[in-house]
Design a protein around this motif. Structure first.
Motif, PDB file in Angstrom:
ATOM      1  N   GLU A 142       7.891   5.017  14.749  1.00  0.00           N
ATOM      2  CA  GLU A 142       6.543   5.406  14.324  1.00  0.00           C
ATOM      3  C   GLU A 142       5.853   4.242  13.608  1.00  0.00           C
ATOM      4  O   GLU A 142       4.652   4.004  13.805  1.00  0.00           O
ATOM      5  N   GLY A 143       6.607   3.508  12.796  1.00  0.00           N
ATOM      6  CA  GLY A 143       6.029   2.350  12.111  1.00  0.00           C
ATOM      7  C   GLY A 143       5.566   1.287  13.086  1.00  0.00           C
ATOM      8  O   GLY A 143       4.467   0.721  12.954  1.00  0.00           O
ATOM      9  N   ALA A 144       6.391   1.008  14.099  1.00  0.00           N
ATOM     10  CA  ALA A 144       6.031  -0.003  15.097  1.00  0.00           C
ATOM     11  C   ALA A 144       4.803   0.429  15.892  1.00  0.00           C
ATOM     12  O   ALA A 144       3.904  -0.384  16.165  1.00  0.00           O
ATOM     13  N   MET A 145       4.724   1.698  16.256  1.00  0.00           N
ATOM     14  CA  MET A 145       3.574   2.198  17.018  1.00  0.00           C
ATOM     15  C   MET A 145       2.284   2.140  16.182  1.00  0.00           C
ATOM     16  O   MET A 145       1.208   1.846  16.708  1.00  0.00           O
ATOM     17  N   LEU A 146       2.397   2.407  14.897  1.00  0.00           N
ATOM     18  CA  LEU A 146       1.222   2.324  14.021  1.00  0.00           C
ATOM     19  C   LEU A 146       0.714   0.880  13.943  1.00  0.00           C
ATOM     20  O   LEU A 146      -0.495   0.645  13.930  1.00  0.00           O
ATOM     21  N   VAL A 147       1.630  -0.080  13.901  1.00  0.00           N
ATOM     22  CA  VAL A 147       1.243  -1.497  13.882  1.00  0.00           C
ATOM     23  C   VAL A 147       0.540  -1.867  15.183  1.00  0.00           C
ATOM     24  O   VAL A 147      -0.505  -2.535  15.181  1.00  0.00           O
ATOM     25  N   LEU A 151      -3.332  -3.189  15.686  1.00  0.00           N
ATOM     26  CA  LEU A 151      -3.664  -4.442  16.373  1.00  0.00           C
ATOM     27  C   LEU A 151      -4.683  -4.200  17.487  1.00  0.00           C
ATOM     28  O   LEU A 151      -5.601  -5.004  17.692  1.00  0.00           O
ATOM     29  N   LEU A 152      -4.523  -3.112  18.215  1.00  0.00           N
ATOM     30  CA  LEU A 152      -5.467  -2.792  19.286  1.00  0.00           C
ATOM     31  C   LEU A 152      -6.844  -2.456  18.727  1.00  0.00           C
ATOM     32  O   LEU A 152      -7.869  -2.856  19.283  1.00  0.00           O
ATOM     33  N   ILE A 153      -6.875  -1.737  17.625  1.00  0.00           N
ATOM     34  CA  ILE A 153      -8.156  -1.399  17.000  1.00  0.00           C
ATOM     35  C   ILE A 153      -8.857  -2.661  16.506  1.00  0.00           C
ATOM     36  O   ILE A 153     -10.076  -2.809  16.630  1.00  0.00           O
ATOM     37  N   GLY A 154      -8.084  -3.588  15.969  1.00  0.00           N
ATOM     38  CA  GLY A 154      -8.661  -4.825  15.447  1.00  0.00           C
ATOM     39  C   GLY A 154      -8.760  -5.934  16.465  1.00  0.00           C
ATOM     40  O   GLY A 154      -9.051  -7.087  16.108  1.00  0.00           O
ATOM     41  N   GLY A 155      -8.548  -5.608  17.737  1.00  0.00           N
ATOM     42  CA  GLY A 155      -8.536  -6.628  18.782  1.00  0.00           C
ATOM     43  C   GLY A 155      -9.804  -7.447  18.852  1.00  0.00           C
ATOM     44  O   GLY A 155      -9.769  -8.659  19.095  1.00  0.00           O
ATOM     45  N   LYS A 156     -10.947  -6.798  18.635  1.00  0.00           N
ATOM     46  CA  LYS A 156     -12.233  -7.500  18.703  1.00  0.00           C
ATOM     47  C   LYS A 156     -12.313  -8.586  17.641  1.00  0.00           C
ATOM     48  O   LYS A 156     -12.885  -9.653  17.859  1.00  0.00           O
ATOM     49  N   GLY A 174      -4.511   6.273  22.334  1.00  0.00           N
ATOM     50  CA  GLY A 174      -3.358   6.822  23.031  1.00  0.00           C
ATOM     51  C   GLY A 174      -2.062   6.572  22.282  1.00  0.00           C
ATOM     52  O   GLY A 174      -1.210   7.462  22.168  1.00  0.00           O
ATOM     53  N   VAL A 175      -1.898   5.350  21.759  1.00  0.00           N
ATOM     54  CA  VAL A 175      -0.695   5.032  20.982  1.00  0.00           C
ATOM     55  C   VAL A 175      -0.599   5.940  19.758  1.00  0.00           C
ATOM     56  O   VAL A 175       0.471   6.475  19.433  1.00  0.00           O
ATOM     57  N   LEU A 176      -1.736   6.148  19.089  1.00  0.00           N
ATOM     58  CA  LEU A 176      -1.729   6.985  17.891  1.00  0.00           C
ATOM     59  C   LEU A 176      -1.536   8.463  18.229  1.00  0.00           C
ATOM     60  O   LEU A 176      -0.890   9.199  17.477  1.00  0.00           O
ATOM     61  N   PHE A 177      -2.076   8.896  19.355  1.00  0.00           N
ATOM     62  CA  PHE A 177      -1.781  10.258  19.812  1.00  0.00           C
ATOM     63  C   PHE A 177      -0.288  10.389  20.106  1.00  0.00           C
ATOM     64  O   PHE A 177       0.321  11.437  19.851  1.00  0.00           O
ATOM     65  N   GLY A 207      -2.513  12.277   9.961  1.00  0.00           N
ATOM     66  CA  GLY A 207      -3.100  10.951   9.758  1.00  0.00           C
ATOM     67  C   GLY A 207      -3.327  10.213  11.063  1.00  0.00           C
ATOM     68  O   GLY A 207      -4.406   9.649  11.303  1.00  0.00           O
ATOM     69  N   ALA A 208      -2.321  10.204  11.937  1.00  0.00           N
ATOM     70  CA  ALA A 208      -2.448   9.514  13.225  1.00  0.00           C
ATOM     71  C   ALA A 208      -3.521  10.160  14.087  1.00  0.00           C
ATOM     72  O   ALA A 208      -4.285   9.478  14.774  1.00  0.00           O
ATOM     73  N   SER A 209      -3.603  11.491  14.045  1.00  0.00           N
ATOM     74  CA  SER A 209      -4.602  12.206  14.850  1.00  0.00           C
ATOM     75  C   SER A 209      -6.016  11.889  14.393  1.00  0.00           C
ATOM     76  O   SER A 209      -6.923  11.731  15.222  1.00  0.00           O
ATOM     77  N   VAL A 210      -6.223  11.791  13.087  1.00  0.00           N
ATOM     78  CA  VAL A 210      -7.558  11.504  12.554  1.00  0.00           C
ATOM     79  C   VAL A 210      -8.007  10.101  12.965  1.00  0.00           C
ATOM     80  O   VAL A 210      -9.140   9.901  13.425  1.00  0.00           O
TER      81      VAL A 210
END
Length: 289
Positions: A142-147, A151-156, A174-177, A207-210
């Motif tokens: 779960e920790g690795a998936m959150l990271v 990274l994907l969210i901050g890709g821009k 999708g990763v967070l879901f 938290g992940a869903s939000v």
């Protein structure tokens, strides 16, 4: 009997999930740009759009079917059924919502569907709900998936091309879901309501869903329906399949052929992500906003 019920629930979830995403895409593009600095105002603006509200209602129903499916069937079996969603998505987008699904997108969808199906059919069969998990495995996964999601969210901001931003946000969602689904699967083995309420995985689920909610909504605004939704569905499926192996101990292929097929399946999914997004049209949509 319980396994068949789990499969039926998962298939219903697959249809409802894609339908909900398409409604949300329609609504999100009628709403002001998502701004996570003002989460409550953004949520109110999104829900004020009729189509987005309908999409969220359908998605909530899909989530209920998903939780029920996880209670009756192993995670890998549920994901095998949910992997049909990318094909259902393309058909509904073209036939019901009037989207023009280009040949390039159909190729990407087909590659994704084939990759996911190869991935799940090579997983050895497991019996029962298979809800027991490794605590260390759960925390690390779960920790690795959150990271990865962050990274994907901050890709821009990390120098990724702007025209891929919508797809990256879709993949992040999708990763967070997937993080949420893995936590939910863990909760299905909790000892009654009290066990669910006191479990730390409930907080992870919420938290992940939000975060996924806002990432998905912005991704739907920045990109086209089919590539963004396909990225979300694929990332969620792959995350859950990996989670089933790492966290819940779902068995992996023991023969060389099975391992090679799984490796090929992952390559197909990654290649599909590069084929599916149409950068020019996505950039044009983004500029129009």
């Amino acid at each position: 009997m319980s396994l068949n019920l789990g499969i039926l629930l998962a298939f219903t979830c697959a249809i409802a999930t894609q339908l909900g995403f398409l409604y949300k895409h329609k609504g999100a593009n009628e709403a002001p740009t998502v701004d996570v600095r003002h989460p409550f105002r953004t949520a109110k603006q999104l829900y004020s759009c009729k189509w987005f509200a309908i999409g969220m209602a359908v998605a909530t129903g899909a989530w209920i079917f998903h939780v029920a499916a996880l209670a009756y069937a192993p995670l890998s079996v549920v994901q095998a059924v949910l992997s049909t969603g990318v094909v259902i998505l393309a058909v509904m987008a073209e036939r019901i919502f009037g989207f023009q699904v280009a040949r390039r997108q159909w190729v990407g969808v087909a590659m994704t569907a084939l990759g996911l199906m190869l991935l799940v059919i090579t997983l050895p069969a497991v019996h029962g709900a298979h809800s027991g998990y490794s605590l260390v495995g759960m925390i690390l996964f779960e920790g690795a998936m959150l990271v990865i999601g962050a990274l994907l969210i901050g890709g821009k901001h990390l120098g990724m091309p702007d025209h891929h931003h919508g797809v990256m946000l879709g993949a992040a969602a999708g990763v967070l879901f997937g993080v949420s689904d893995i936590a939910i699967k863990g909760l299905t083995g909790a000892d009654g309501i009290a066990g669910v309420v006191t479990s730390p995985w409930l907080a992870v689920t919420v938290g992940a869903s939000v975060i996924a909610f806002y990432a998905s909504a912005r991704g739907l605004q920045d990109g086209e329906a089919v590539p963004v939704i396909a990225a979300t569905s694929t990332a969620a499926n792959v995350s859950c399949i990996l989670g089933g192996i790492v966290v819940f101990g779902d068995p992996m292929p023991s023969d060389t052929v099975g391992i090679c097929v799984q490796a090929f399946a992952f390559v197909l999914v990654v290649a599909a992500a590069l084929v599916t997004p149409p950068p020019v049209r996505a950039a044009a949509v983004n500029a129009a906003h």
